[in-house]
Enzyme design. Sequence first.
Site, PDB file in Angstrom:
ATOM      1  N   GLU A 191     -21.599  16.469 -33.983  1.00 31.55           N
ATOM      2  CA  GLU A 191     -21.733  16.320 -35.367  1.00 31.55           C
ATOM      3  C   GLU A 191     -20.998  17.349 -36.337  1.00 31.55           C
ATOM      4  O   GLU A 191     -20.477  16.896 -37.343  1.00 31.55           O
ATOM      5  CB  GLU A 191     -23.366  17.024 -35.715  1.00 31.55           C
ATOM      6  CG  GLU A 191     -24.382  16.326 -34.980  1.00 31.55           C
ATOM      7  CD  GLU A 191     -24.796  17.107 -33.690  1.00 31.55           C
ATOM      8  OE1 GLU A 191     -26.114  17.143 -33.174  1.00 31.55           O
ATOM      9  OE2 GLU A 191     -24.089  17.566 -32.898  1.00 31.55           O
ATOM     10  N   CYS A 211     -29.301  19.923 -32.313  1.00 27.06           N
ATOM     11  CA  CYS A 211     -29.668  21.353 -31.899  1.00 27.06           C
ATOM     12  C   CYS A 211     -30.063  22.384 -32.855  1.00 27.06           C
ATOM     13  O   CYS A 211     -29.552  22.282 -34.131  1.00 27.06           O
ATOM     14  CB  CYS A 211     -28.634  21.936 -31.035  1.00 27.06           C
ATOM     15  SG  CYS A 211     -27.025  22.495 -31.925  1.00 27.06           S
ATOM     16  N   CYS A 271     -26.432  22.977 -35.078  1.00 21.69           N
ATOM     17  CA  CYS A 271     -26.023  21.706 -35.961  1.00 21.69           C
ATOM     18  C   CYS A 271     -26.802  21.425 -36.981  1.00 21.69           C
ATOM     19  O   CYS A 271     -26.377  21.082 -37.952  1.00 21.69           O
ATOM     20  CB  CYS A 271     -25.822  20.844 -34.908  1.00 21.69           C
ATOM     21  SG  CYS A 271     -24.519  20.810 -33.707  1.00 21.69           S
ATOM     22  N   ARG A 305     -16.648   7.535  -8.952  1.00 25.63           N
ATOM     23  CA  ARG A 305     -16.156   9.129  -9.156  1.00 25.63           C
ATOM     24  C   ARG A 305     -15.780   9.483 -10.496  1.00 25.63           C
ATOM     25  O   ARG A 305     -15.952  10.573 -10.741  1.00 25.63           O
ATOM     26  CB  ARG A 305     -14.833   9.370  -8.203  1.00 25.63           C
ATOM     27  CG  ARG A 305     -15.024   9.220  -6.767  1.00 25.63           C
ATOM     28  CD  ARG A 305     -13.624   9.466  -6.029  1.00 25.63           C
ATOM     29  NE  ARG A 305     -13.854   9.502  -4.699  1.00 25.63           N
ATOM     30  CZ  ARG A 305     -12.992   9.547  -3.618  1.00 25.63           C
ATOM     31  NH1 ARG A 305     -11.756   9.541  -4.002  1.00 25.63           N
ATOM     32  NH2 ARG A 305     -13.143   9.790  -2.376  1.00 25.63           N
ATOM     33  N   LEU A 329      -9.696  12.607  -2.509  1.00 28.63           N
ATOM     34  CA  LEU A 329     -10.872  13.028  -3.266  1.00 28.63           C
ATOM     35  C   LEU A 329     -10.546  13.034  -4.980  1.00 28.63           C
ATOM     36  O   LEU A 329     -11.243  13.895  -5.445  1.00 28.63           O
ATOM     37  CB  LEU A 329     -11.453  14.462  -2.726  1.00 28.63           C
ATOM     38  CG  LEU A 329     -12.088  14.691  -1.695  1.00 28.63           C
ATOM     39  CD1 LEU A 329     -12.539  15.691  -1.398  1.00 28.63           C
ATOM     40  CD2 LEU A 329     -13.129  13.348  -1.117  1.00 28.63           C
ATOM     41  N   GLY A 346     -19.536  13.997   5.472  1.00 24.85           N
ATOM     42  CA  GLY A 346     -19.995  13.179   6.307  1.00 24.85           C
ATOM     43  C   GLY A 346     -21.616  13.083   6.717  1.00 24.85           C
ATOM     44  O   GLY A 346     -22.122  13.707   6.107  1.00 24.85           O
TER      45      GLY A 346
END
Length: 361
Positions: A55, A81, A91, A191, A211, A299
């Site tokens: 905002e 908020c 906000c 991911r 990764l 794993g």
Amino acid sequence: MDLNKKNKYMKMAISLAKKGINKTGSNPIVGAIIVKNNRVIGKGFHSDFGGDHAEIVAIKDAESKGYSVKGSTLFVTLEPCCHTNKKTPPCVNAIISKGIKQVYFLEYDINPKVNGNGVKKLESNKIKVSQINLKNNLKEINRGFESIKINNRPFVTLKICTSLDSKIYTNQISNNSIGDEIQRKHANNIRKNYDAILVGINTIIKDNPKLNYRGKNIMVKQPTPIIMDSNLRIPIESNVLKNKSQKPIIFCATSASEKKIKILESNKIIVIKLKKISPKNILKHLLRLNFQRLLVEGGGSVFSSFLKENLWDEMLIYYSKIFIGKSGLGLCDTMDELNKIKEKKIDRINKIGNSILVRIN
């Protein structure tokens, strides 16, 4: 303003919100649009933990262009908020002081300090507030924020690729070679919705993964690799340690080699020593580090440890059309763990290349 226009502006706010994925720490992702005289005059999204909320960004955007937001309408994806014990001012105060006349929001904030109170504060200051019911996936994306508020830990997704007989690999077949290229691209694309990816040291040694997210969206913030490695067996030449965009965090035992720790830390790798390396203890640390969504990629022993402690919210299982047989490592260590999976519901089943993706939550 008719319903079509309201929905149009809220969809714009939703699109903006998604730009904040993996960038807001423990805060929710939020987007905001300010409209005046049927014209969008300000846009914003929450892009940084501790930084301005959507905002405020939208208000500043409008004012930087010479517009006054007095008498305007705000479209925001989350209830504004109203609490004060945080890094930024409420906000609702800015909305009131700037003279915004109407607010449309998509979801109530589940934070008990805000839930419904933001709306009440605005209405008590004669600002019209309405909730828009619009089908969207922001609630799903903000599950990390919800998990932090409800479970006091990050949202945990277990992801694994397996054969039709629920084996994850053998000495000849690694887990990342069970599926086909379409399945691997799909799994990698997932991911981008997580700020951390966790694996055990056996996966690092066997598969040597990077990764990282390798998709086309260059604006995506790379997830942080998290490695469970009690004795710091990780080879210094591992691909994951060469990741320049996001250095990993390694959890090791208190007895781990101090010499190896110094070598890793000299390469800007974060090493955290634990008396007991367990999902519960790791999640506690990730919460302190403001991680919201954790993707556990294995794993088998890591997968089982999260099942044993029942510290997971969603499971993604890719079944590839191969059989491995008795020589393969099983999906779980015990029947008790399998029974815990059975207690959950199958949310959806999709065909991905030559694999079947089963989503359980």
